[in-house]
Design a protein around this motif. Structure first.
Motif: not given
Length: 608
Positions: A501-524
């Motif tokens: 973002l270059g120290q300017r305003k903006g949005t940071i989204a953190i998303h996490a969801e579960m999958h089969d087998g207990g694994a988790i998909e996480l994104s920033v």
């Protein structure tokens, strides 16, 4: 005694143990085998002698059966020959074959020629066709023997009981042919009947061979054995000793030579090997009688020579085995000396043993192990030195957390009383952040605790810069309790704020969801400037290099997502979750950057 022997054996070197074991394992079985072999030799000799007798008798049986079969073939030919049977029926009925005497003579002469041709090839046979009206046809001169005399033979009446192709075998009788009596005093015959369509007999077929033809087969195929042909009652029908023809055979010999049987029987002081086989056309049998000593002499001599050869071979190969074992175990002796030197503290000694076998590979691996041990000793020394320096730095950097928190709270309260709410807010966020990071003794925390740390961190970063960054969390409820390393998201969020973002305003989204087998998909993800293909490639390469473990990630000095801290995050997560952890970077210029991670379930990760 046994205990002392066992103690002495255990105190021996591996070479001596192998030699003693090999000698024992070879000597004992071989000695037992030779003794057993010697004990069973007589039985083996007997079996072999019996087998040889049966094999020899089988040859005789084939030849005798062939002779008898040729006699039956002659009778079969006459019995099924339509032309000859038609002629014999007319003659027996007293009819005229032709009005012309010459034609009748030609027809009769043709029949005689056929009878003569039946015995042109093969053994000499005397063929007689005797009609019931007294007329006869033969392949021999009637001056030699009158066929009508056959009716006076004691066995002739038995022919009327025959049916169809049944045959009557006439046991050995004195020769009736005057030309043969001198050289062949006995003969053997087979007889058949000729019948009309209503079953009435109109003639007889008698085929005769000399008994000498049978015992000639005995002499040709079996030398040195007494072979004979006997009938069902045990009477001798053929023997090379003509004086024994017609005599009754000893009952014990007769029983021992049962069909397809062979035995060793004792008669008086002598043991005899008796073998017997049946003739397929009647109840007659072939018997071979031979003194057992004579039958087993050659075989026994062979067994003795084999025994001597085995004994000599055993001692030869025993010496060869000892020599080979000493050669094979020589590297082990050398390896033992090297091991003793290592035990005394000499890590510079090497065995130098090489080869393609197990001992060669053992020598190579042992030398490599010594090299590795020396290297590990150096590494351990260096590690211990670094550890001591790190502990010293930790001791120097230790500050009482409660004292630090109290001071920060006092500063925050003083700022609030002075009306500086922004400073008070900044100090409060810093206090909470320090409390969560310093007071926890665990390396792993729950994901919801990590989210609290990131929230405090973003609040502090917003107080530092002019424009605020919005943090948006979209976390599945079942993912909150996932165990993760502390502050693993901080370097990623920091890169997003400073470089994305270059120290300017903006949005940071953190998303996490579960999958089969207990694994988790996480994104920033951020909505900043993004990266071009070249910058994205360098960033992915730094992560991949760190994943391969070949080098540390290096921070790049370029615009956008520089990769500061991402290799370290990759290394930490791989240490905790193993190869199941995945990280990928997606970015486009002007559209922002997204870091995607797959965090496996705890049971998928190795223990650390």
């Amino acid at each position: 005694m046994l205990g002392r022997l066992r103690k002495q054996l255990l105190s021996q070197s591996i070479r001596n143990k192998l030699l003693l074991t090999a000698i024992a394992c070879v000597l004992l079985p071989t000695a037992i085998t030779l003794l057993t072999y010697n004990a069973l030799t007589q039985e083996a000799v007997q079996r072999q002698a019996v087998s040889n007798a049966q094999d020899s008798l089988q040859l005789v049986n084939g030849s005798v059966t062939g002779l008898f079969k040729s006699m039956l073939n002659i009778a079969n030919y006459i019995q099924v020959n339509a032309d000859m049977n038609s002629y014999f029926k007319i003659v027996n009925a007293g009819g005229e074959l032709s009005a012309k005497p010459y034609e009748a003579f030609i027809r009769e002469n043709n029949i005689l020629e056929q009878l003569e041709n039946l015995t042109v090839i093969g053994d000499k046979s005397y063929v007689t066709v005797l009609l019931t009206n007294g007329k006869s046809y033969t392949n021999y001169s009637t001056s030699d023997y009158n066929p009508a005399d056959l009716k006076r033979e004691p066995w002739f009446g038995e022919l009327d009981k025959l049916r169809g192709f049944q045959s009557y075998w006439v046991a050995t009788r004195p020769t009736v042919f005057s030309m043969e009596k001198l050289d062949n005093p006995y003969q053997i015959s087979v007889a058949r009947t000729l019948r009309l369509e209503n079953g009435e007999i109109y003639g007889y077929i008698i085929v005769t061979v000399m008994e000498n033809q049978v015992n000639a087969i005995f002499d040709q195929l079996i030398a040195g054995q007494e072979v004979m042909l006997i009938d069902g009652s045990g009477r001798i029908l053929s023997h090379k000793d003509r004086t024994r023809i017609g005599q009754e055979l000893d009952l014990r010999l007769r029983e021992a030579g049962a069909p397809l049987g062979s035995q060793v029987v004792r008669t008086g002081e002598e043991r005899y090997l008796v073998a017997g086989q049946s003739i397929s056309f009647n109840d007659w049998r072939l018997l071979s009688v031979q003194p057992y000593k004579q039958a087993a002499a050659n075989i026994s001599s062979l067994f003795k020579r084999v025994f001597l050869f085995q004994l000599v071979s055993f001692f030869f190969f025993l010496m060869l085995l000892i020599a080979l074992l000493r050669a094979f175990t020589k590297p082990l002796v050398k390896l033992g000396r090297v091991t003793a030197a290592v035990q005394q503290g000499n890590l510079d000694v090497r065995s130098g043993i090489r080869g393609q076998d197990e001992i060669g590979r053992l020598g190579l691996l042992f030398d490599q192990m010594l090299d590795r041990v020396k290297q590990m000793l150096v590494e351990v020394s260096e590690t211990q030195a670094r550890k001591r320096r790190a502990e010293l730095r930790m001791l120097q950097a230790q500050i009482n957390p409660h004292f630090l928190f109290n001071v920060l709270n006092s500063i925050r309260m003083k700022a609030m009383r002075g009306g500086d709410r922004d400073s008070a807010k900044m100090i409060g966020s810093l206090s909470r952040l320090l409390r969560m990071t310093i007071t926890s003794e665990k390396d792993d925390i729950h994901l919801h605790e990590e989210m609290d740390l990131i929230t405090c961190y973003v609040e502090l970063m917003n107080l530092r810069q002019k424009e605020e960054v919005m943090l948006r969390l979209d976390i599945a409820s079942e993912a909150f309790m996932l165990q993760v390393p502390r502050f693993f998201l901080q370097p990623i969020v920091e890169n997003a704020i400073i470089h994305g973002l270059g120290q300017r305003k903006g949005t940071i989204a953190i998303h996490a969801e579960m999958h089969d087998g207990g694994a988790i998909e996480l994104s920033v993800a951020d909505d900043g400037e993004g990266m071009n293909e070249e910058e994205l490639g360098r960033l992915r390469n730094s992560i991949q290099v760190q994943s391969d473990g070949t080098m540390r990630g290096r921070e790049g000095q370029h615009k956008g997502f520089s990769g500061i801290g991402l290799p370290n995050v990759m290394e930490r997560m791989r240490m905790v979750f193993g190869d199941g952890f995945r990280m990928d970077v997606q970015s486009e210029p002007g559209k922002g950057t997204e870091i995607r991670m797959r965090i496996p379930a705890k049971e998928e990760a190795p223990d650390v």
